[in-house]
Design a protein around this motif. Structure first.
Motif, PDB file in Angstrom:
ATOM      1  N   VAL A 239      30.418  -6.909 -44.036  1.00 31.13           N
ATOM      2  CA  VAL A 239      31.314  -7.694 -43.201  1.00 31.13           C
ATOM      3  C   VAL A 239      32.472  -8.152 -44.085  1.00 31.13           C
ATOM      4  O   VAL A 239      32.289  -8.958 -45.000  1.00 31.13           O
ATOM      5  CB  VAL A 239      30.587  -8.897 -42.575  1.00 31.13           C
ATOM      6  N   TRP A 240      33.657  -7.614 -43.801  1.00 29.94           N
ATOM      7  CA  TRP A 240      34.805  -7.834 -44.669  1.00 29.94           C
ATOM      8  C   TRP A 240      35.718  -8.942 -44.160  1.00 29.94           C
ATOM      9  O   TRP A 240      36.342  -9.653 -44.946  1.00 29.94           O
ATOM     10  CB  TRP A 240      35.610  -6.533 -44.782  1.00 29.94           C
ATOM     11  N   GLY A 241      35.832  -9.086 -42.867  1.00 32.72           N
ATOM     12  CA  GLY A 241      36.770 -10.054 -42.308  1.00 32.72           C
ATOM     13  C   GLY A 241      38.184  -9.496 -42.333  1.00 32.72           C
ATOM     14  O   GLY A 241      38.433  -8.357 -41.930  1.00 32.72           O
ATOM     15  N   SER A 242      39.156 -10.271 -42.838  1.00 30.88           N
ATOM     16  CA  SER A 242      40.554  -9.821 -42.912  1.00 30.88           C
ATOM     17  C   SER A 242      40.796  -9.141 -44.262  1.00 30.88           C
ATOM     18  O   SER A 242      39.920  -9.071 -45.118  1.00 30.88           O
ATOM     19  CB  SER A 242      41.492 -11.011 -42.748  1.00 30.88           C
ATOM     20  N   ILE A 243      42.018  -8.666 -44.455  1.00 29.26           N
ATOM     21  CA  ILE A 243      42.344  -8.020 -45.723  1.00 29.26           C
ATOM     22  C   ILE A 243      42.694  -9.037 -46.811  1.00 29.26           C
ATOM     23  O   ILE A 243      42.934  -8.648 -47.960  1.00 29.26           O
ATOM     24  CB  ILE A 243      43.506  -7.024 -45.544  1.00 29.26           C
ATOM     25  N   ASP A 244      42.714 -10.322 -46.476  1.00 26.41           N
ATOM     26  CA  ASP A 244      43.001 -11.345 -47.480  1.00 26.41           C
ATOM     27  C   ASP A 244      41.925 -11.343 -48.565  1.00 26.41           C
ATOM     28  O   ASP A 244      40.726 -11.158 -48.273  1.00 26.41           O
ATOM     29  CB  ASP A 244      43.073 -12.729 -46.830  1.00 26.41           C
ATOM     30  N   ASP A 245      42.335 -11.555 -49.798  1.00 23.63           N
ATOM     31  CA  ASP A 245      41.420 -11.613 -50.948  1.00 23.63           C
ATOM     32  C   ASP A 245      40.596 -10.332 -51.113  1.00 23.63           C
ATOM     33  O   ASP A 245      39.464 -10.369 -51.595  1.00 23.63           O
ATOM     34  CB  ASP A 245      40.461 -12.814 -50.817  1.00 23.63           C
ATOM     35  N   SER A 246      41.181  -9.199 -50.726  1.00 27.21           N
ATOM     36  CA  SER A 246      40.412  -7.953 -50.791  1.00 27.21           C
ATOM     37  C   SER A 246      39.997  -7.601 -52.220  1.00 27.21           C
ATOM     38  O   SER A 246      38.915  -7.045 -52.439  1.00 27.21           O
ATOM     39  CB  SER A 246      41.232  -6.798 -50.193  1.00 27.21           C
ATOM     40  N   GLU A 247      40.834  -7.926 -53.189  1.00 29.17           N
ATOM     41  CA  GLU A 247      40.472  -7.614 -54.584  1.00 29.17           C
ATOM     42  C   GLU A 247      39.238  -8.394 -55.008  1.00 29.17           C
ATOM     43  O   GLU A 247      38.332  -7.850 -55.652  1.00 29.17           O
ATOM     44  CB  GLU A 247      41.652  -7.931 -55.501  1.00 29.17           C
ATOM     45  N   ARG A 248      39.199  -9.658 -54.632  1.00 29.26           N
ATOM     46  CA  ARG A 248      38.030 -10.487 -54.952  1.00 29.26           C
ATOM     47  C   ARG A 248      36.792 -10.014 -54.198  1.00 29.26           C
ATOM     48  O   ARG A 248      35.691  -9.925 -54.753  1.00 29.26           O
ATOM     49  CB  ARG A 248      38.354 -11.944 -54.596  1.00 29.26           C
ATOM     50  N   LYS A 249      36.992  -9.655 -52.937  1.00 32.11           N
ATOM     51  CA  LYS A 249      35.857  -9.167 -52.128  1.00 32.11           C
ATOM     52  C   LYS A 249      35.297  -7.874 -52.709  1.00 32.11           C
ATOM     53  O   LYS A 249      34.071  -7.661 -52.721  1.00 32.11           O
ATOM     54  CB  LYS A 249      36.302  -8.951 -50.686  1.00 32.11           C
ATOM     55  N   SER A 250      36.169  -7.011 -53.165  1.00 33.27           N
ATOM     56  CA  SER A 250      35.723  -5.746 -53.737  1.00 33.27           C
ATOM     57  C   SER A 250      34.865  -5.981 -54.976  1.00 33.27           C
ATOM     58  O   SER A 250      33.851  -5.296 -55.180  1.00 33.27           O
ATOM     59  CB  SER A 250      36.943  -4.892 -54.093  1.00 33.27           C
ATOM     60  N   ALA A 251      35.262  -6.943 -55.799  1.00 33.45           N
ATOM     61  CA  ALA A 251      34.469  -7.254 -56.992  1.00 33.45           C
ATOM     62  C   ALA A 251      33.112  -7.843 -56.618  1.00 33.45           C
ATOM     63  O   ALA A 251      32.088  -7.531 -57.246  1.00 33.45           O
ATOM     64  CB  ALA A 251      35.241  -8.227 -57.879  1.00 33.45           C
ATOM     65  N   VAL A 252      33.071  -8.678 -55.574  1.00 29.44           N
ATOM     66  CA  VAL A 252      31.808  -9.301 -55.141  1.00 29.44           C
ATOM     67  C   VAL A 252      30.859  -8.258 -54.562  1.00 29.44           C
ATOM     68  O   VAL A 252      29.646  -8.290 -54.803  1.00 29.44           O
ATOM     69  CB  VAL A 252      32.091 -10.419 -54.116  1.00 29.44           C
ATOM     70  N   VAL A 253      31.404  -7.299 -53.807  1.00 28.86           N
ATOM     71  CA  VAL A 253      30.576  -6.288 -53.157  1.00 28.86           C
ATOM     72  C   VAL A 253      29.756  -5.493 -54.174  1.00 28.86           C
ATOM     73  O   VAL A 253      28.575  -5.202 -53.955  1.00 28.86           O
ATOM     74  CB  VAL A 253      31.452  -5.343 -52.307  1.00 28.86           C
ATOM     75  N   SER A 254      30.373  -5.123 -55.280  1.00 26.34           N
ATOM     76  CA  SER A 254      29.680  -4.316 -56.283  1.00 26.34           C
ATOM     77  C   SER A 254      28.409  -5.006 -56.775  1.00 26.34           C
ATOM     78  O   SER A 254      27.396  -4.351 -57.037  1.00 26.34           O
ATOM     79  CB  SER A 254      30.619  -4.032 -57.467  1.00 26.34           C
ATOM     80  N   VAL A 255      28.466  -6.317 -56.903  1.00 25.52           N
ATOM     81  CA  VAL A 255      27.290  -7.072 -57.356  1.00 25.52           C
ATOM     82  C   VAL A 255      26.329  -7.316 -56.194  1.00 25.52           C
ATOM     83  O   VAL A 255      25.107  -7.178 -56.331  1.00 25.52           O
ATOM     84  CB  VAL A 255      27.733  -8.411 -57.980  1.00 25.52           C
ATOM     85  N   LEU A 256      26.895  -7.627 -55.028  1.00 29.90           N
ATOM     86  CA  LEU A 256      26.064  -8.007 -53.878  1.00 29.90           C
ATOM     87  C   LEU A 256      25.192  -6.850 -53.403  1.00 29.90           C
ATOM     88  O   LEU A 256      24.050  -7.060 -52.973  1.00 29.90           O
ATOM     89  CB  LEU A 256      26.965  -8.490 -52.743  1.00 29.90           C
ATOM     90  N   LEU A 257      25.706  -5.655 -53.478  1.00 30.38           N
ATOM     91  CA  LEU A 257      24.939  -4.517 -52.969  1.00 30.38           C
ATOM     92  C   LEU A 257      23.717  -4.185 -53.827  1.00 30.38           C
ATOM     93  O   LEU A 257      22.888  -3.358 -53.430  1.00 30.38           O
ATOM     94  CB  LEU A 257      25.847  -3.280 -52.870  1.00 30.38           C
ATOM     95  N   THR A 258      23.616  -4.808 -54.980  1.00 32.95           N
ATOM     96  CA  THR A 258      22.407  -4.600 -55.788  1.00 32.95           C
ATOM     97  C   THR A 258      21.234  -5.427 -55.255  1.00 32.95           C
ATOM     98  O   THR A 258      20.089  -5.236 -55.689  1.00 32.95           O
ATOM     99  CB  THR A 258      22.672  -4.994 -57.255  1.00 32.95           C
ATOM    100  N   GLN A 259      21.515  -6.346 -54.322  1.00 31.47           N
ATOM    101  CA  GLN A 259      20.478  -7.182 -53.737  1.00 31.47           C
ATOM    102  C   GLN A 259      19.891  -6.509 -52.494  1.00 31.47           C
ATOM    103  O   GLN A 259      20.584  -5.753 -51.804  1.00 31.47           O
ATOM    104  CB  GLN A 259      21.065  -8.553 -53.340  1.00 31.47           C
ATOM    105  N   PRO A 260      18.620  -6.759 -52.190  1.00 28.79           N
ATOM    106  CA  PRO A 260      18.036  -6.219 -50.953  1.00 28.79           C
ATOM    107  C   PRO A 260      18.646  -6.910 -49.736  1.00 28.79           C
ATOM    108  O   PRO A 260      18.970  -8.092 -49.767  1.00 28.79           O
ATOM    109  CB  PRO A 260      16.551  -6.537 -51.095  1.00 28.79           C
ATOM    110  N   GLY A 261      18.827  -6.151 -48.668  1.00 33.82           N
ATOM    111  CA  GLY A 261      19.379  -6.722 -47.453  1.00 33.82           C
ATOM    112  C   GLY A 261      20.003  -5.651 -46.574  1.00 33.82           C
ATOM    113  O   GLY A 261      20.096  -4.476 -46.950  1.00 33.82           O
TER     114      GLY A 261
END
Length: 275
Positions: A239-261
Motif C-alpha cells: 500500500v503506497w498511497g500517494s507519490i509523496d515521499d516515494s524515495e523514503r517509502k522505497s527505502a522502507v519497503v526493502s526492509v519491510l518485505l523481509t518481515q512475514p505478512g
C-alpha cells in the motif's frame, strides 16, 4: 683719446657680439629648416607607397574572396541538382520489431534524390511517427546513402481494454495492441493515457521501486492519485498511497518485505505497518 673715440670701440664690440649671437642662432636653425621640408617630402612618399600597398592588398583579398564564393556556389549547385551524389541506398539500424518496409514507407525519400535535398529533420519526424518508434535519426552518408537509426519503445506495463491488451512505455505512451511479454505488470487506472495524472503517478511509483522488488510486480493499481498500491507475483500487496515521499517509502519497503505478512503499508513511511 676723446670720449667719443672710447665709446665707439665699445659699441663695436657689443655690436659684434650681437652679430655672433645672431649668426649662432641662424646656424642652429639652419639644419632644422633644411631637414624639415626634406622630411615632409620623405614622409609623404612613404605614405603614398603604403596606401598603394593597402589598396593592392584589398584588391587581392576581394578577388580571392570572390573566387572562393563562386567556387562554393558552383559546388553547391552541382551537389543540389546533379545526380552525382544522390540517394542510391537506405541503411536501416533498428531493434528488430519495426521492419525496414515500415521505415522506408515513413521515410518517403525517393531514390535518385540529391543528398543535399534530403530534409533529414522532416524525414526523422516521419519515421518517429511510427507508433512503436521512440526516437529516430536520419543522416546523410556521402556519396549516396541515407542512414536511419531507430530506437523502439520498451513496454513497462500493459492494460486491458475491449480492443485487447495495450502495451505502454515508461512515458505512458500506448503504442501497440498485442499480448504482453511474460512478466510485464498490469496497469489498472480509470483512464490509462500518457496525459492522465493518475497514470503518470502509478508509473512513477513503479519506476521508483527498488529493482529486486520491481521485477516481482504483477500489478499496479491506482483508483485515484493518492491511493496507489502494488501487487507482487506471490500475492503480497504494497500500500503506497500517494507519490509523496516515494524515495523514503522505497527505502522502507526493502526492509519491510523481509518481515512475514500479506499487506505492507508504507503510505506513512515513518509508521509502516505489516498485516
Amino acid at each position: 683719446m676723446t670720449a667719443d673715440g672710447q665709446d665707439r670701440p665699445h659699441r663695436r664690440r657689443r655690436g659684434m657680439r650681437r652679430d655672433r649671437g645672431s649668426r649662432t642662432r641662424t646656424d642652429r636653425e639652419r639644419p632644422g629648416s633644411a631637414e624639415s621640408p626634406g622630411s615632409a617630402k620623405s614622409n609623404t612618399g612613404r605614405g603614398s607607397v603604403d596606401r598603394e600597398r593597402a589598396r593592392s592588398l584589398r584588391r587581392k583579398v576581394f578577388l580571392i574572396t570572390a573566387a572562393s564564393v563562386t567556387a562554393i556556389a558552383a559546388l553547391v549547385g552541382v551537389l543540389w541538382f546533379s545526380p552525382l551524389m544522390s540517394v542510391r541506398q537506405v541503411e536501416y539500424v533498428g531493434d528488430g520489431r519495426v521492419t525496414e518496409e515500415e521505415v522506408l514507407r515513413a521515410l518517403s525519400v525517393a531514390e535518385g534524390t540529391p543528398l543535399l535535398r534530403v530534409d533529414t529533420g522532416a524525414a526523422a519526424r516521419r519515421v518517429a511517427g511510427i507508433p512503436r518508434v521512440a526516437e529516430a535519426r536520419v543522416q546523410r552518408q556521402y556519396p549516396s546513402t541515407v542512414r536511419v537509426t531507430v530506437t523502439e519503445r520498451v513496454p513497462v506495463v500493459f492494460f486491458d481494454s475491449p480492443q485487447g491488451q495495450h502495451l505502454m512505455d515508461a512515458g505512458g505512451v500506448d503504442y501497440a495492441i498485442e499480448p504482453p511479454p511474460p512478466g510485464l505488470a498490469r496497469l489498472v487506472t480509470p483512464t490509462p493515457r500518457h496525459d492522465d495524472q493518475v497514470t503518470q503517478a502509478a508509473l512513477a511509483v513503479l519506476e521508483g521501486l527498488p529493482e529486486p522488488v520491481r521485477v516481482q510486480v504483477s500489478e499496479v493499481a491506482a483508483p485515484t492519485i493518492s491511493n496507489i498500491s502494488v501487487t507482487l507475483d506471490d500475492g503480497r500487496v504494497l500500500v503506497w498511497g500517494s507519490i509523496d515521499d516515494s524515495e523514503r517509502k522505497s527505502a522502507v519497503v526493502s526492509v519491510l518485505l523481509t518481515q512475514p505478512g500479506q499487506v505492507f503499508d508504507v503510505s506513512s513511511p515513518e509508521l509502516p505497518t505489516v498485516k
